[in-house]
Scaffold this motif. Sequence first.
Motif, PDB file in Angstrom:
ATOM      1  N   MET A 126      72.061 -18.647  43.869  1.00 12.34           N
ATOM      2  CA  MET A 126      71.577 -17.498  43.525  1.00 12.34           C
ATOM      3  C   MET A 126      71.519 -17.847  42.194  1.00 12.34           C
ATOM      4  N   CYS A 179      70.638 -20.041  39.817  1.00 14.75           N
ATOM      5  CA  CYS A 179      68.936 -19.722  39.266  1.00 14.75           C
ATOM      6  C   CYS A 179      69.184 -19.259  38.320  1.00 14.75           C
ATOM      7  N   LEU A 180      69.769 -17.860  38.453  1.00 18.39           N
ATOM      8  CA  LEU A 180      69.635 -16.632  37.981  1.00 18.39           C
ATOM      9  C   LEU A 180      69.524 -17.059  36.173  1.00 18.39           C
ATOM     10  N   ARG A 190      70.001 -20.429  34.713  1.00 21.06           N
ATOM     11  CA  ARG A 190      68.287 -20.623  33.955  1.00 21.06           C
ATOM     12  C   ARG A 190      67.056 -19.704  34.180  1.00 21.06           C
ATOM     13  N   TRP A 191      66.664 -18.616  33.952  1.00 16.37           N
ATOM     14  CA  TRP A 191      65.968 -17.538  33.730  1.00 16.37           C
ATOM     15  C   TRP A 191      64.942 -18.178  32.813  1.00 16.37           C
ATOM     16  N   ILE A 216      62.999 -20.952  34.040  1.00 16.07           N
ATOM     17  CA  ILE A 216      62.056 -19.821  35.111  1.00 16.07           C
ATOM     18  C   ILE A 216      60.430 -19.531  34.670  1.00 16.07           C
ATOM     19  N   VAL A 247      57.702 -19.946  39.564  1.00 19.02           N
ATOM     20  CA  VAL A 247      58.565 -19.219  39.917  1.00 19.02           C
ATOM     21  C   VAL A 247      59.467 -20.504  41.259  1.00 19.02           C
ATOM     22  N   CYS A 248      58.622 -20.459  42.341  1.00 21.58           N
ATOM     23  CA  CYS A 248      59.210 -21.415  43.449  1.00 21.58           C
ATOM     24  C   CYS A 248      59.435 -23.039  42.698  1.00 21.58           C
ATOM     25  N   CYS A 274      63.000 -22.998  41.242  1.00 23.77           N
ATOM     26  CA  CYS A 274      63.764 -22.634  41.698  1.00 23.77           C
ATOM     27  C   CYS A 274      64.152 -23.458  42.700  1.00 23.77           C
ATOM     28  N   PHE A 306      66.404 -26.353  41.348  1.00 22.83           N
ATOM     29  CA  PHE A 306      67.738 -26.390  40.434  1.00 22.83           C
ATOM     30  C   PHE A 306      68.498 -26.092  42.451  1.00 22.83           C
ATOM     31  N   CYS A 307      67.276 -25.886  42.596  1.00 22.39           N
ATOM     32  CA  CYS A 307      68.250 -26.030  43.984  1.00 22.39           C
ATOM     33  C   CYS A 307      69.087 -27.804  45.111  1.00 22.39           C
ATOM     34  N   TYR A 343      71.140 -28.104  42.442  1.00 22.96           N
ATOM     35  CA  TYR A 343      72.464 -27.891  42.706  1.00 22.96           C
ATOM     36  C   TYR A 343      73.696 -28.468  43.690  1.00 22.96           C
TER      37      TYR A 343
END
Length: 275
Positions: A16, A19-20, A22-23, A26, A101-102, A105, A108-109, A112
């Motif tokens: 989490m 991802c944050l 890299r706001w 987003i 956003v989805c 994210c 990025f997931c 990761y």
Amino acid sequence: MEGYQEVNEINLIDLMLYCLKRWRWIVVCMIFLAIVAGVYKYQATITDNQFKREQQARESVLESVEDKTEKEAEAENEQIVLEDPVTSAVTFAVVGMVGGVCIMCLIFCLSYVMGGKLQDISNFQRKFGIPLLGVIRKRDARKKVFGFVDRWICRLEEGPCAKIPRNEQIKIAAVNVQNAICKNPDKLVKRVMLAGTAASNDVIEICEELVEEIENVTFSPYRQVVFHAAALKKMEYYEGILFIERQGESYEKLIRQEMDLALDRKVRVLGAIVC
């Protein structure tokens, strides 16, 4: 030193925070998709309303007044229902924002999980079998727009450690390295190789500051033993080796590879510092 083991758990909190951090990406994707979805729906609604008007006009021309029944006359008097293009555009814009956003994210997931880079360092020793001697915060070389958001995320990630200045973190790491060098008095370590898989000015700067803090020990320049045969050959001339890796840049596979290279040459692995 205990052998390393594969650790495949995913730290959801670390994911989490990843991802944050890299706001900005987003937000950009969210705004872009909101604009695209809103403009598309606005144009589509105007076109659909125009089509409804033209269709009603054609039906009224084709029908003759004599053939109309009472029910058809009432239907003709009813007004056609037209959508408000602004309301529809706003609704689609909100959907586009959520979709942006989805999508980011999800990207990025995947990065990761499948990138293979060093991300979560909470289980570093269990994963690689060597002690983590220090964690040094990255230097913020430039002031970014809305930098307070980055600082807030940093405080979330590091907790109370976020209040420790960067130079103090380097001194703490140096003390831990000194302790690792003197841990086994039977095997004196006078020459230490600084090695790693990341190449950046920040890593080299940390190496220079560590050399200044630790006395009575000869350190090598920072070397990438995985990529350079000459550096690998010089490893045999050192009693110990200290790995300095960069979070989010160093690859876990290469870290294990350089560890195996050191162990095969019977060079004592002191530990690692992550910056």
